[in-house]
Design a protein around this motif. Structure first.
Motif, PDB file in Angstrom:
ATOM      1  N   GLU A  36      46.320  33.466  40.027  1.00 37.35           N
ATOM      2  CA  GLU A  36      46.043  33.941  38.400  1.00 37.35           C
ATOM      3  C   GLU A  36      44.676  34.187  38.156  1.00 37.35           C
ATOM      4  O   GLU A  36      43.998  33.136  38.683  1.00 37.35           O
ATOM      5  N   ASP A  58      41.475  33.460  36.276  1.00 35.74           N
ATOM      6  CA  ASP A  58      41.045  32.368  35.348  1.00 35.74           C
ATOM      7  C   ASP A  58      40.588  32.845  33.819  1.00 35.74           C
ATOM      8  O   ASP A  58      40.154  33.721  33.653  1.00 35.74           O
ATOM      9  N   GLU A  59      40.983  31.981  33.037  1.00 38.40           N
ATOM     10  CA  GLU A  59      41.119  32.157  31.695  1.00 38.40           C
ATOM     11  C   GLU A  59      39.483  32.474  31.041  1.00 38.40           C
ATOM     12  O   GLU A  59      39.244  33.405  30.443  1.00 38.40           O
ATOM     13  N   PHE A 117      38.637  36.241  32.016  1.00 38.19           N
ATOM     14  CA  PHE A 117      39.435  37.106  30.811  1.00 38.19           C
ATOM     15  C   PHE A 117      38.374  37.043  29.659  1.00 38.19           C
ATOM     16  O   PHE A 117      37.892  37.912  29.133  1.00 38.19           O
ATOM     17  N   TRP A 128      36.882  40.590  30.126  1.00 37.61           N
ATOM     18  CA  TRP A 128      38.219  41.597  29.764  1.00 37.61           C
ATOM     19  C   TRP A 128      38.065  41.636  28.332  1.00 37.61           C
ATOM     20  O   TRP A 128      37.276  40.992  27.557  1.00 37.61           O
ATOM     21  N   LYS A 143      43.106  35.747  27.819  1.00 37.12           N
ATOM     22  CA  LYS A 143      44.305  35.363  28.954  1.00 37.12           C
ATOM     23  C   LYS A 143      45.451  35.062  28.298  1.00 37.12           C
ATOM     24  O   LYS A 143      46.668  35.609  28.524  1.00 37.12           O
ATOM     25  N   ASN A 144      45.378  34.639  26.983  1.00 37.66           N
ATOM     26  CA  ASN A 144      46.765  34.255  26.113  1.00 37.66           C
ATOM     27  C   ASN A 144      47.755  35.547  26.002  1.00 37.66           C
ATOM     28  O   ASN A 144      48.860  35.152  26.343  1.00 37.66           O
ATOM     29  N   TYR A 202      52.359  36.860  33.082  1.00 38.75           N
ATOM     30  CA  TYR A 202      52.118  35.986  34.459  1.00 38.75           C
ATOM     31  C   TYR A 202      53.289  35.687  34.650  1.00 38.75           C
ATOM     32  O   TYR A 202      53.880  35.300  35.577  1.00 38.75           O
ATOM     33  N   THR A 217      48.038  39.741  39.107  1.00 43.36           N
ATOM     34  CA  THR A 217      47.937  40.347  38.120  1.00 43.36           C
ATOM     35  C   THR A 217      48.154  42.011  37.735  1.00 43.36           C
ATOM     36  O   THR A 217      48.508  42.461  36.670  1.00 43.36           O
TER      37      THR A 217
END
Ligand SMILES: Cc1cc2nc3c(=O)[nH]c(=O)nc-3n(C[C@H](O)[C@H](O)[C@H](O)COP(=O)(O)OP(=O)(O)OC[C@H]3O[C@@H](n4cnc5c(N)ncnc54)[C@H](O)[C@@H]3O)c2cc1C
Length: 475
Positions: free
Chosen positions: A73, A75-76, A79, A83, A87-88, A94, A452
């Motif tokens: 995954e 990592d937050e 994100f 991004w 991520k949430n 996921y 992803t």
């Protein structure tokens, strides 16, 4: 009548998207297959090469014909920094992606990983290094076969060479070049590029010639792939080999978990794996380590690979450990580095007039190599309590290659100035063109991209299906 969606490419992203759309769309998939010259031989590296041959695959299943399906995954923090959303919003997808690819759940994988993390900590490895896990099913999945799409979608075999727009913000048709047959034009209500991180930008660049909009200007830019290299060897005073390829059972067979040692350093995410080694003596250090496991998996009928294996003793033990859980005691380990690379600021993937190749420029600059070097020093420093001695390869920077996780070339961004598509994968400026493959990933830290890509594909399938349900999309 169901709307018709045309997906170009039957690789990882294309297959999982198609599978999620079947209830609401008539799905047509276009696949170039293994027409000669093969796609994999048409990728020309103008700078540094990738560690794997092939870089990509064509045919039903795309590059999942060659991948190892190791799942990680993003990592937050990646994100949050790189991004346009947190991520949430991806976590539920996921969850679904892990269930689709791993034979178990994300929750269970996290439990297995926590168990391994505890054991590594007890062994003396710093908690600060135990951040991200890698889940590796023993048998690789070909996405096309696993989802049984042959019996579920309409297929057209041939290479898409052009996207044709109607002048008012829609794609009207695509042109398909078929082997030993005439070109055909295929229409649809919606079109999705799932031709991979090296294939999709090429079609967008061609479209840009007749439709010079901002988003398409970015096609082929922001290319990212992970630098990977064996950088040295280390002798430990702890039996780490006992925790290598930590076994877990799933409903679809046995699998392994690994925890690469990872941390954030001078702006990049970087990881190191210590792989049990049986071939070396630090009294006579090696200057280079090469693994041929990927070659062996992808070309199992080439007897030469088995001969080569005799010279790669570490690979033999790696196969025994991975496949059969056989852990032969050793104090020696190779150091495999995998790192994040900031996206290329220039157009790194392109095609030239008059030939059929795809050119790829992936390179490292001196400043970046220095950062990697400092990260390596920091790593050795952090694990110093468990080290007896080590040997770094004097010329390891010349052995750093990329790892075939082609991404960023049609990336998601908050606007058309910084990327190609929005967070739903819709290309800015075109109402019926979407991206669903590695090219849409804006950044991945040091982790591979397959999980992803599937999470994004499932997310996009939900988005498009909801559009039909709420009648925003009609056939
Ligand atoms: C040897 C190897 C090992 C790997 N191991 C891992 C791993 O362990 N974990 C991980 O996460 N990732 C791994 N990867 C990367 C992973 O395989 C890719 O990230 C993933 O398959 C990319 O999916 P995609 O949908 O972007 O494209 P692809 O799977 O590459 O699919 C693209 C498809 O589009 C088709 N296509 C392209 N152009 C056209 C056109 N013009 N017309 C029609 N069809 C077209 C191609 O034939 C292909 O079928 C590995 C890659 C390699 C090469």
């Amino acid at each position: 009548m169901k709307p018709r969606i045309v997906i170009i490419g039957t690789g990882l992203g294309g297959c999982y998207l198609a599978s999620g759309l079947l209830d609401y769309f008539e799905v047509v998939m276009i696949e170039m297959l293994e027409a000669k010259p093969l796609l994999r031989d048409r990728i020309k590296d103008v700078a540094l090469p990738a560690v794997t041959y092939p870089h990509v695959e064509s045919g039903y299943g795309g590059t999942t014909k060659a991948w190892h399906n190791a799942l990680m995954e993003i990592d937050e923090s990646v994100f949050a920094d790189k991004w346009p959303f947190l991520k949430n919003t991806m976590v539920p997808f996921y969850d679904l992606a892990y269930s689709a690819l791993s034979g178990t759940t994300r929750q269970k994988i996290n439990q297995f990983a926590q168990n391994l993390r505890n054991k590594l900590e007890i062994m003396g490895f710093s908690k600060s290094l135990l951040n991200q896990n890698m889940f590796i099913p023993k048998n690789r999945i070909n996405a096309w076969k696993k989802l049984d799409l042959k019996n579920k979608v309409k297929t057209i075999e041939g290479e898409v060479t052009e996207l044709i727009h109607d002048g008012v913000g829609r794609i009207d048709k695509i042109k398909i070049c078929r082997k030993n047959d005439d070109d055909v034009l295929v229409d649809g209500d919606y079109f999705v590029l799932s031709s991979g991180g090296l294939g999709s930008p090429i079609l967008l660049q061609k479209l840009f010639k007749s439709l010079p909009i901002d988003s398409l200007k970015n096609a082929g830019c922001h290319y990212e792939d992970h630098p990977i290299a064996f950088v040295g060897e280390v002798q430990l005073n702890k039996p780490l080999y006992k925790l290598w390829d930590f076994p877990v059972k799933t409903s679809s067979g046995n699998a392994n978990i690994r925890l690469p040692f990872s941390f954030f350093w001078e702006g990049i995410n970087v990881s190191f794996q210590l792989r049990p080694a049986h071939h070396f003596r630090l009294s006579k250090p090696r200057e280079k380590v090469v693994s041929i496991i990927s070659e062996l998996r992808n070309f199992p009928f080439n007897p030469l690979n088995y001969l080569k294996l005799l010279k790669h003793v570490d690979d033999i033990f790696e196969i025994l450990s991975f496949k059969f859980g056989l852990r032969i005691p050793t104090r020696n380990y190779t150091i495999l580095m995998v790192a994040e690379q900031p996206p290329a600021p220039y157009c790194a993937v392109w095609k030239e007039e008059g030939d059929n190749n795809i050119y790829r420029r992936w390179e490292l600059d001196d400043v970046y190599v220095k950062v990697l070097n400092n990260a390596l020093t920091k790593f050795l420093d952090t694990i110093s309590p468990v080290i007896k001695k080590y040997n770094l390869f004097s010329n390891w920077p010349t052995q750093v290659y990329s790892s075939s996780h082609h991404s960023g070339t049609a990336r998601i961004s908050k606007d058309e100035k910084n990327g190609v598509c929005d967070e739903n994968g819709q290309v800015y400026g075109l109402s019926n063109l979407f991206i669903c493959d590695g090219s849409m990933i804006p950044s991945s830290g040091f982790v591979n991209t397959g999980l992803t890509i599937v999470a994004l594909a499932i997310r996009m399938a939900k988005f498009l299906s909801l559009q039909v349900k709420s009648s925003k999309i009609k056939g």
